[in-house]
Design an enzyme around this catalytic site. Structure first.
Site, PDB file in Angstrom:
ATOM      1  N   ASN A  30      94.719-155.714  75.132  1.00  0.00           N
ATOM      2  CA  ASN A  30      95.677-154.961  75.946  1.00  0.00           C
ATOM      3  C   ASN A  30      95.414-153.459  75.874  1.00  0.00           C
ATOM      4  O   ASN A  30      95.591-152.740  76.848  1.00  0.00           O
ATOM      5  CB  ASN A  30      97.105-155.223  75.456  1.00  0.00           C
ATOM      6  N   PHE A  72      94.469-162.863  81.848  1.00  0.00           N
ATOM      7  CA  PHE A  72      93.941-161.668  81.173  1.00  0.00           C
ATOM      8  C   PHE A  72      93.086-161.981  79.931  1.00  0.00           C
ATOM      9  O   PHE A  72      91.975-161.457  79.789  1.00  0.00           O
ATOM     10  CB  PHE A  72      95.106-160.726  80.792  1.00  0.00           C
ATOM     11  N   ASN A  73      93.590-162.780  78.992  1.00  0.00           N
ATOM     12  CA  ASN A  73      92.862-162.979  77.726  1.00  0.00           C
ATOM     13  C   ASN A  73      91.491-163.620  77.960  1.00  0.00           C
ATOM     14  O   ASN A  73      90.506-163.268  77.304  1.00  0.00           O
ATOM     15  CB  ASN A  73      93.673-163.850  76.756  1.00  0.00           C
ATOM     16  N   HIS A 101     104.689-164.677  76.857  1.00  0.00           N
ATOM     17  CA  HIS A 101     103.431-165.435  76.705  1.00  0.00           C
ATOM     18  C   HIS A 101     103.134-165.717  75.220  1.00  0.00           C
ATOM     19  O   HIS A 101     103.004-166.871  74.810  1.00  0.00           O
ATOM     20  CB  HIS A 101     102.245-164.625  77.240  1.00  0.00           C
ATOM     21  N   ASP A 102     102.958-164.632  74.461  1.00  0.00           N
ATOM     22  CA  ASP A 102     102.482-164.791  73.085  1.00  0.00           C
ATOM     23  C   ASP A 102     103.541-165.399  72.151  1.00  0.00           C
ATOM     24  O   ASP A 102     103.197-166.240  71.311  1.00  0.00           O
ATOM     25  CB  ASP A 102     101.973-163.442  72.552  1.00  0.00           C
ATOM     26  N   ASP A 134      96.292-158.688  70.061  1.00  0.00           N
ATOM     27  CA  ASP A 134      95.870-157.430  70.703  1.00  0.00           C
ATOM     28  C   ASP A 134      97.117-156.615  71.073  1.00  0.00           C
ATOM     29  O   ASP A 134      97.289-156.228  72.221  1.00  0.00           O
ATOM     30  CB  ASP A 134      94.983-157.714  71.931  1.00  0.00           C
ATOM     31  N   ASP A 193     102.774-159.505  72.141  1.00  0.00           N
ATOM     32  CA  ASP A 193     102.175-159.810  70.825  1.00  0.00           C
ATOM     33  C   ASP A 193     103.120-159.352  69.718  1.00  0.00           C
ATOM     34  O   ASP A 193     103.290-160.037  68.702  1.00  0.00           O
ATOM     35  CB  ASP A 193     100.844-159.077  70.628  1.00  0.00           C
ATOM     36  N   THR A 198      96.414-164.595  70.182  1.00  0.00           N
ATOM     37  CA  THR A 198      97.217-164.140  71.324  1.00  0.00           C
ATOM     38  C   THR A 198      96.528-163.015  72.100  1.00  0.00           C
ATOM     39  O   THR A 198      97.182-162.278  72.836  1.00  0.00           O
ATOM     40  CB  THR A 198      98.621-163.676  70.857  1.00  0.00           C
TER      41      THR A 198
HETATM   42  C1  BDR Z   1      98.279-162.296  77.885  1.00  0.00           C
HETATM   43  O1  BDR Z   1      97.678-161.052  78.208  1.00  0.00           O
HETATM   44  C2  BDR Z   1      98.292-160.019  77.511  1.00  0.00           C
HETATM   45  O2  BDR Z   1      98.626-158.957  78.363  1.00  0.00           O
HETATM   46  C3  BDR Z   1      99.505-160.589  76.848  1.00  0.00           C
HETATM   47  O3  BDR Z   1      99.679-159.963  75.593  1.00  0.00           O
HETATM   48  C4  BDR Z   1      99.193-162.048  76.712  1.00  0.00           C
HETATM   49  O4  BDR Z   1      98.495-162.328  75.538  1.00  0.00           O
HETATM   50  C5  BDR Z   1      98.952-162.860  79.114  1.00  0.00           C
HETATM   51  O5  BDR Z   1      98.037-163.041  80.145  1.00  0.00           O
HETATM   52 CA    CA Z   2      98.310-160.651  73.784  1.00  0.00          CA
END
Ligand code: BDR
Ligand code: CA
Length: 308
Positions: free
Chosen positions: A39, A171-172, A245-246, A10, A15, A129
């Site tokens: 996102n 978030f995801n 993160h990703d 996203d 990412d 991701t």
């Molecule tokens: C995740 O949420 C998104 O904002 C980032 O790309 C990552 O995949 C982190 O919580």
């Molecule tokens: Ca992401």
């Protein structure tokens, strides 16, 4: 031998960095990049996939496809405050016109994921991701075919730590908890890369100054612009650090021993309320590999080496 991978994302600043890491890694052969609402809205995600591929200029063109433009249920939420209006922190990348560095697939992302799982039985790694909507749709479309995936590595969740979108949820998962629940119940060979480990890998001001600045190529310049780092003040414009993160999910595909995992069963809270999108460890249900430890400096070394 390299792993064949599909990246469902996203895009999103981190990412984009994950895509750069994947395409720069000989251990991986990226067959397709699919987009999901997350996102930023789907159309922007798809545009960003093309922009990032224009920057990377892969020689073997991956297929690209658009997926879900909303979660299975519930409202769309975006992360503009983290990734900027355009999802790439306003970084200036020229999108190549035409399909020189990618090939647009005629169908939707979930169909492409399912077709690829069948095309490369027991060989394909899916790295997710973003929110898990495309993956859940692919499971609904063809559960048998999806069983042919060799592994699924997904960034998401806060298992034994606090969340980042609410104090309990990440978030995801929060973006589409029903999809995440379906994925966790599927019995697929899943590795979860949650905030428990991704919060241990971040780019701080000293790392940018010492490791990123000297690289001086189009990838390091993109990174610096996208994260909003200012060399005159030696600070980020709006934050203290950025979490990788990703990229860590891609790192786990490249070098699985970067992380320490435990096998556990996971559930996701889908009822509205304070716990919405929270991940929970439970007794029952298919076992999933969850990362709880990471060799952070080893991962960062890999990340910087591949940025070069
Ligand atoms: C995740 O949420 C998104 O904002 C980032 O790309 C990552 O995949 C982190 O919580
Ligand atoms: Ca992401």
């Amino acid at each position: 031998m390299s792993k064949k991978v599909v990246i469902d994302c996203d895009v999103g600043v981190d990412d984009a960095l994950a895509l750069i890491l994947a395409f720069h890694s000989p251990e991986l052969e990226v067959k397709a990049v699919t987009g999901v609402n997350g996102n930023v809205p789907l159309q922007q995600v798809f545009e960003n996939i093309q922009k990032v591929l224009s920057l990377i200029q892969p020689q073997d063109k991956p297929l690209i496809a658009k997926g879900a433009d909303r979660p299975l249920k519930g409202k769309t939420i975006y992360a503009h405050s983290v990734h900027g209006r355009d999802g790439l922190g306003g970084a200036n990348i020229e999108r190549n016109d035409g399909e020189r560095f990618w090939q647009i697939y005629s169908g939707l992302a979930d169909q492409l994921i399912q077709e690829m799982a069948r095309q490369y039985p027991d060989e394909l790694t899916l790295i997710a991701t973003g929110p898990l909507t495309n993956l859940a749709l692919a499971l609904q479309r063809d559960p048998e075919g999806m069983r042919k995936l060799n592994e699924v590595i997904l960034m998401g969740g806060a298992v034994r730590t606090k969340g980042n979108i609410t104090h309990l949820a990440e978030f995801n998962l929060y973006s589409d908890p029903i999809a995440a629940k379906l994925v966790f119940e599927s019995g697929l060979p899943i590795t979860v890369v949650p905030l428990d480990v991704t919060h241990q890998v971040s780019l701080t001001s000293p790392l940018i100054e010492e490791q990123v600045k000297p690289i001086q190529n189009r990838f390091s310049r993109f990174l610096i612009e996208a994260i909003g780092y200012d060399f005159t003040t030696h600070r980020f414009r709006e934050k203290e650090r950025i979490y990788l993160h990703d990229p860590l999910a891609v790192g786990v595909a490249i070098q699985p021993d970067l992380v320490r995992k435990e096998r556990t069963s996971l559930d996701v809270i889908v009822q509205e309320g304070e716990c919405y999108g929270q991940i929970r460890e439970v007794e029952e249900g298919p076992k999933i590999e969850v990362c709880f430890g990471v060799e952070a400096s080893r991962f960062l070394d890999l990340f910087f080496a591949r940025l070069k």
